[in-house]
Design a protein around this motif. Structure first.
Motif: not given
Length: 327
Positions: A189-207
């Protein structure tokens, strides 16, 4: 809205922007969108997030369509540490599958959990933890306060580990998928100025299953007022059973410090199948959080400990000083 109320709302907004690793005065929801924040809800906070939706799918090559409704849900609880969160999440769907390959269409009613998982998330790196000093506003420069901060390019990082629980003969999962299988995720999660937020998820499922899948989710959120937020999201899914690229757009409204409403639309750009969905969500928290007291040796109890316990001790302390008050 009077000036005092505006100031309070603005303060709450700033708290959510700069103190993510700690308990926040307003609700910290993963909604809108389906990505998971790197930050927890806070210790002794119980939070529920739910999103009823309607869904429509059409598969042109195989000539079938699906229409129905469902709900995604999450229960989150902060335990032991500010960085730790336990959660239960799932998606339940009820729909009608219509096969149009013959002259007379065949309809089948279906219902089951598309997903049900239990796990824990832990914040392993928080670049905002001790940023109060460097994030103080510059009282002499408007542009300095609005300018881009390179430090915001360093994301907060959390890891997730959990298990899926899949029932036998589930119409929404690949053949042979049943029982328990591991699931892991990295969330940034990146919290940028001006109220912008970037969230990234990398998921490995049913391994470990024959149809383990990999997913990425990227969500960009912008809060243009203390109450309103908008977002755009892309989700990629890749496995031997199902592959897709989904897009979501929507917004959320902060009704109160413990209650949030949101809505979004979901669609893709292919016909194998085409997907269109609309959801309306809500998040509510039960706040039992209590701030930990910091012992700096200035409490009344500490002061009492430093007092002479009797007159003899008091006289001895006095005798240790010379006429100038020095030891």
């Amino acid at each position: 809205m009077n000036l005092t109320k505006k100031a309070l709302v603005f303060t709450l907004f700033l708290v959510t922007q700069f103190t993510f690793a700690q308990y926040t005065e307003v609700i910290n929801s993963n909604r809108p969108g389906v990505s998971k924040s790197a930050f927890s809800v806070g210790t002794n906070v119980l939070q529920f997030e739910v999103g009823p939706y309607i869904i429509k799918e059409e598969h042109t090559p195989l000539n079938y369509d699906v229409s129905g409704f469902g709900a995604d849900f999450t229960a989150r609880y902060g335990l032991f540490f500010e960085q730790l969160e336990l959660n239960i999440e799932g998606i339940y769907q009820n729909d009608t599958y219509t096969d149009n390959r013959s002259t007379i269409s065949f309809e089948e009613s279906r219902s089951n959990f598309k997903q049900f998982a239990i796990g824990a998330k832990y914040l392993v790196f928080d670049p905002y933890k001790n940023s109060e000093e460097k994030d103080k506003p510059n009282l002499y420069s408007y542009h300095a306060n609005r300018g881009f901060k390179w430090s915001s390019m360093i994301p907060a990082v959390a890891v997730y580990a959990g298990v899926n629980i899949d029932s036998k003969d589930n119409p929404y999962t690949a053949p042979g998928i049943e029982g328990i299988s591991p699931k892991v995720m990295i969330a940034t999660q990146n919290n940028f100025s001006g109220g912008w937020v970037l969230v990234t998820n990398l998921v490995k499922d049913r391994i470990g299953t024959d149809f383990s899948d990999f997913q990425y989710i990227i969500t960009l959120t912008h809060s243009f007022s203390p109450q309103w937020v908008i977002f755009g999201e892309t989700q990629g899914i890749q496995s031997d059973f199902y592959a897709d690229n989904l897009f979501r757009f929507g917004g959320g409204y902060l009704w109160s410090k413990d209650f949030q409403l949101d809505t979004a639309v979901t669609f893709n750009s292919k016909d194998t199948p085409s997907v269109f969905g609309v959801n309306f969500g809500m998040s509510y928290r039960f706040d039992f959080h209590v701030d930990k007291e910091i012992d700096n040796g200035t409490s009344r109890a500490d002061a009492d400990k430093r007092k002479p316990k009797n007159k003899k001790d008091k006289k001895k302390r006095t005798d240790d000083f010379d006429d100038n008050g020095n030891l």
